[in-house]
Scaffold this motif. Structure first.
Motif, PDB file in Angstrom:
ATOM      1  N   GLU A  17       0.830  -1.130   0.032  1.00  0.00           N
ATOM      2  CA  GLU A  17      -0.012   0.103  -0.049  1.00  0.00           C
ATOM      3  C   GLU A  17       0.865   1.304   0.047  1.00  0.00           C
ATOM      4  OE1 GLU A  17      -3.217   2.171  -0.392  1.00  0.00           O
ATOM      5  OE2 GLU A  17      -3.432   0.049  -0.249  1.00  0.00           O
ATOM      6  N   CYS A  18       1.915   1.181   0.731  1.00  0.00           N
ATOM      7  CA  CYS A  18       2.685   2.356   0.637  1.00  0.00           C
ATOM      8  C   CYS A  18       3.530   2.688  -0.467  1.00  0.00           C
ATOM      9  CB  CYS A  18       4.012   2.127   1.684  1.00  0.00           C
ATOM     10  SG  CYS A  18       3.459   2.165   3.440  1.00  0.00           S
ATOM     11  N   GLU A  19       3.997   1.485  -1.367  1.00  0.00           N
ATOM     12  CA  GLU A  19       4.475   1.664  -2.643  1.00  0.00           C
ATOM     13  C   GLU A  19       3.470   2.104  -3.707  1.00  0.00           C
ATOM     14  OE1 GLU A  19       6.786  -1.890  -3.737  1.00  0.00           O
ATOM     15  OE2 GLU A  19       7.696  -1.955  -1.711  1.00  0.00           O
ATOM     16  N   LEU A  20       2.180   1.664  -3.447  1.00  0.00           N
ATOM     17  CA  LEU A  20       1.057   2.205  -4.432  1.00  0.00           C
ATOM     18  C   LEU A  20       0.884   3.439  -4.099  1.00  0.00           C
ATOM     19  CD1 LEU A  20      -0.760   1.084  -6.712  1.00  0.00           C
ATOM     20  CD2 LEU A  20      -2.435   0.714  -4.735  1.00  0.00           C
ATOM     21  N   GLU A  21       0.958   4.048  -2.964  1.00  0.00           N
ATOM     22  CA  GLU A  21       0.685   5.473  -2.638  1.00  0.00           C
ATOM     23  C   GLU A  21       1.796   6.549  -3.190  1.00  0.00           C
ATOM     24  OE1 GLU A  21      -0.963   8.730  -1.792  1.00  0.00           O
ATOM     25  OE2 GLU A  21      -1.959   6.891  -1.579  1.00  0.00           O
ATOM     26  N   GLY A  22       3.207   5.666  -3.307  1.00  0.00           N
ATOM     27  CA  GLY A  22       4.314   6.544  -3.852  1.00  0.00           C
ATOM     28  C   GLY A  22       4.064   6.468  -5.312  1.00  0.00           C
ATOM     29  N   MET A  23       3.503   5.488  -6.079  1.00  0.00           N
ATOM     30  CA  MET A  23       3.389   5.578  -7.486  1.00  0.00           C
ATOM     31  C   MET A  23       2.245   6.698  -7.759  1.00  0.00           C
ATOM     32  SD  MET A  23       3.134   1.600  -8.758  1.00  0.00           S
ATOM     33  CE  MET A  23       4.451   0.589  -8.017  1.00  0.00           C
ATOM     34  N   ARG A  24       1.171   6.671  -6.949  1.00  0.00           N
ATOM     35  CA  ARG A  24       0.178   7.517  -7.131  1.00  0.00           C
ATOM     36  C   ARG A  24       0.583   9.224  -6.979  1.00  0.00           C
ATOM     37  NH1 ARG A  24      -3.629   4.410  -3.204  1.00  0.00           N
ATOM     38  NH2 ARG A  24      -5.050   3.117  -4.850  1.00  0.00           N
ATOM     39  N   ARG A  25       1.566   9.461  -6.193  1.00  0.00           N
ATOM     40  CA  ARG A  25       2.078  10.763  -5.840  1.00  0.00           C
ATOM     41  C   ARG A  25       3.075  10.965  -7.046  1.00  0.00           C
ATOM     42  NH1 ARG A  25       3.189   9.723  -0.997  1.00  0.00           N
ATOM     43  NH2 ARG A  25       4.989   8.440  -1.179  1.00  0.00           N
ATOM     44  N   GLU A  26       3.950   9.907  -7.548  1.00  0.00           N
ATOM     45  CA  GLU A  26       4.504  10.298  -8.931  1.00  0.00           C
ATOM     46  C   GLU A  26       3.599  10.702 -10.243  1.00  0.00           C
ATOM     47  OE1 GLU A  26       7.914   7.792 -11.664  1.00  0.00           O
ATOM     48  OE2 GLU A  26       7.359   7.233  -9.743  1.00  0.00           O
ATOM     49  N   PHE A  27       2.640  10.010 -10.005  1.00  0.00           N
ATOM     50  CA  PHE A  27       1.802  10.115 -11.337  1.00  0.00           C
ATOM     51  C   PHE A  27       1.386  11.602 -11.150  1.00  0.00           C
ATOM     52  CE2 PHE A  27      -2.371  10.088 -13.318  1.00  0.00           C
ATOM     53  CZ  PHE A  27      -2.122   9.493 -14.396  1.00  0.00           C
ATOM     54  N   ARG A  28       0.839  11.900 -10.144  1.00  0.00           N
ATOM     55  CA  ARG A  28       0.360  13.386  -9.855  1.00  0.00           C
ATOM     56  C   ARG A  28       1.277  14.375 -10.257  1.00  0.00           C
ATOM     57  NH1 ARG A  28      -2.215  10.909  -5.276  1.00  0.00           N
ATOM     58  NH2 ARG A  28      -0.630  11.571  -4.045  1.00  0.00           N
ATOM     59  N   GLN A  29       2.691  14.148  -9.961  1.00  0.00           N
ATOM     60  CA  GLN A  29       3.675  15.154 -10.144  1.00  0.00           C
ATOM     61  C   GLN A  29       4.025  15.298 -11.686  1.00  0.00           C
ATOM     62  OE1 GLN A  29       6.427  14.130  -7.527  1.00  0.00           O
ATOM     63  NE2 GLN A  29       5.279  14.981  -5.620  1.00  0.00           N
ATOM     64  N   SER A  30       3.905  14.431 -12.583  1.00  0.00           N
ATOM     65  CA  SER A  30       4.304  14.383 -13.892  1.00  0.00           C
ATOM     66  C   SER A  30       3.070  14.418 -14.927  1.00  0.00           C
ATOM     67  CB  SER A  30       5.164  12.972 -14.240  1.00  0.00           C
ATOM     68  OG  SER A  30       5.618  13.010 -15.349  1.00  0.00           O
ATOM     69  N   PRO A  31       2.976  15.481 -15.528  1.00  0.00           N
ATOM     70  CA  PRO A  31       2.003  15.863 -16.359  1.00  0.00           C
ATOM     71  C   PRO A  31       2.045  14.886 -17.631  1.00  0.00           C
ATOM     72  CG  PRO A  31       3.266  17.682 -16.333  1.00  0.00           C
ATOM     73  CD  PRO A  31       3.780  16.764 -15.409  1.00  0.00           C
ATOM     74  N   VAL A  32       3.285  14.488 -18.068  1.00  0.00           N
ATOM     75  CA  VAL A  32       3.146  13.528 -19.401  1.00  0.00           C
ATOM     76  C   VAL A  32       2.748  12.252 -19.084  1.00  0.00           C
ATOM     77  CG1 VAL A  32       4.771  12.396 -20.945  1.00  0.00           C
ATOM     78  CG2 VAL A  32       5.256  15.002 -20.240  1.00  0.00           C
ATOM     79  N   LEU A  33       2.837  11.791 -17.749  1.00  0.00           N
ATOM     80  CA  LEU A  33       2.305  10.266 -17.544  1.00  0.00           C
ATOM     81  C   LEU A  33       0.521  10.406 -17.342  1.00  0.00           C
ATOM     82  CD1 LEU A  33       4.394   9.421 -14.317  1.00  0.00           C
ATOM     83  CD2 LEU A  33       4.412   8.598 -16.727  1.00  0.00           C
ATOM     84  N   GLY A  34       0.159  11.327 -17.357  1.00  0.00           N
ATOM     85  CA  GLY A  34      -1.379  11.497 -17.359  1.00  0.00           C
ATOM     86  C   GLY A  34      -1.955  11.800 -18.548  1.00  0.00           C
ATOM     87  N   LEU A  35      -1.161  11.753 -19.948  1.00  0.00           N
ATOM     88  CA  LEU A  35      -1.799  11.968 -21.182  1.00  0.00           C
ATOM     89  C   LEU A  35      -2.400  10.670 -21.793  1.00  0.00           C
ATOM     90  CD1 LEU A  35       1.270  13.686 -22.940  1.00  0.00           C
ATOM     91  CD2 LEU A  35      -0.855  14.611 -22.266  1.00  0.00           C
ATOM     92  N   ALA A  36      -3.366  10.997 -22.332  1.00  0.00           N
ATOM     93  CA  ALA A  36      -4.373   9.720 -22.833  1.00  0.00           C
ATOM     94  C   ALA A  36      -3.435   9.088 -23.821  1.00  0.00           C
ATOM     95  CB  ALA A  36      -5.687  10.321 -23.273  1.00  0.00           C
ATOM     96  N   SER A  37      -3.114   7.806 -23.840  1.00  0.00           N
ATOM     97  CA  SER A  37      -2.291   7.195 -24.712  1.00  0.00           C
ATOM     98  C   SER A  37      -3.117   5.769 -25.246  1.00  0.00           C
ATOM     99  CB  SER A  37      -1.211   6.686 -23.907  1.00  0.00           C
ATOM    100  OG  SER A  37      -0.540   7.723 -23.278  1.00  0.00           O
ATOM    101  N   GLN A  38      -2.430   5.239 -26.407  1.00  0.00           N
ATOM    102  CA  GLN A  38      -2.970   4.222 -26.965  1.00  0.00           C
ATOM    103  C   GLN A  38      -2.123   3.085 -26.441  1.00  0.00           C
ATOM    104  OE1 GLN A  38      -2.724   3.742 -31.183  1.00  0.00           O
ATOM    105  NE2 GLN A  38      -3.675   1.798 -31.222  1.00  0.00           N
TER     106      GLN A  38
END
Length: 128
Positions: A17-38
């Protein structure tokens, strides 16, 4: 013995759960990770395309895979450090196929995270 049991509980229940929360935090901080992709998934690799890049990466480049009720999170890649696959919009058959695929691709590095805490492993037949 108590120290061993406490460490075992930490690594079995709370660390995923702690590692998953760290991944969520990294996702929120990087706008490129949030782009819609195929995303095209294959047994040994995937191809990810968005408006700025095309990435081909092998599953062996990733360190682990987490699954919860919302998405699959694959971390540790060389080109893409975090790959998130949302479950929203997928049919039950597609979700099950992805779950089986990630379990086979990651084996012991696959973790099913449920509610508070979590547990390692899991099986394709489990209901969430």
């Amino acid at each position: 013995i108590l120290l061993f049991l406490a460490l075992a509980c930490w690594f079995w229940f709370f660390q995923p759960e702690c590692e998953l929360e760290g991944m969520r935090r990294e996702f929120r901080q990087s706008p490129v990770l949030g782009l819609a992709s195929q995303l095209q998934l294959y047994r040994d690799y995937f191809i990810l395309r968005d408006e700025y890049e095309e990435i081909t990466e092998y599953w062996t480049d990733f360190s682990e895979c987490f699954e919860d009720g919302e998405f699959f999170a694959v971390s540790g890649g060389t080109e893409r450090p975090l790959l998130l696959v949302k479950k929203e919009g997928l049919s039950p058959e597609e979700k099950e196929a992805l779950q089986v695929h990630f379990q086979n691709a990651f084996a012991v590095r696959y973790r099913l995270v449920k509610g508070k805490g979590g547990r390692r492993g899991g099986s394709a037949g489990e209901k969430k």
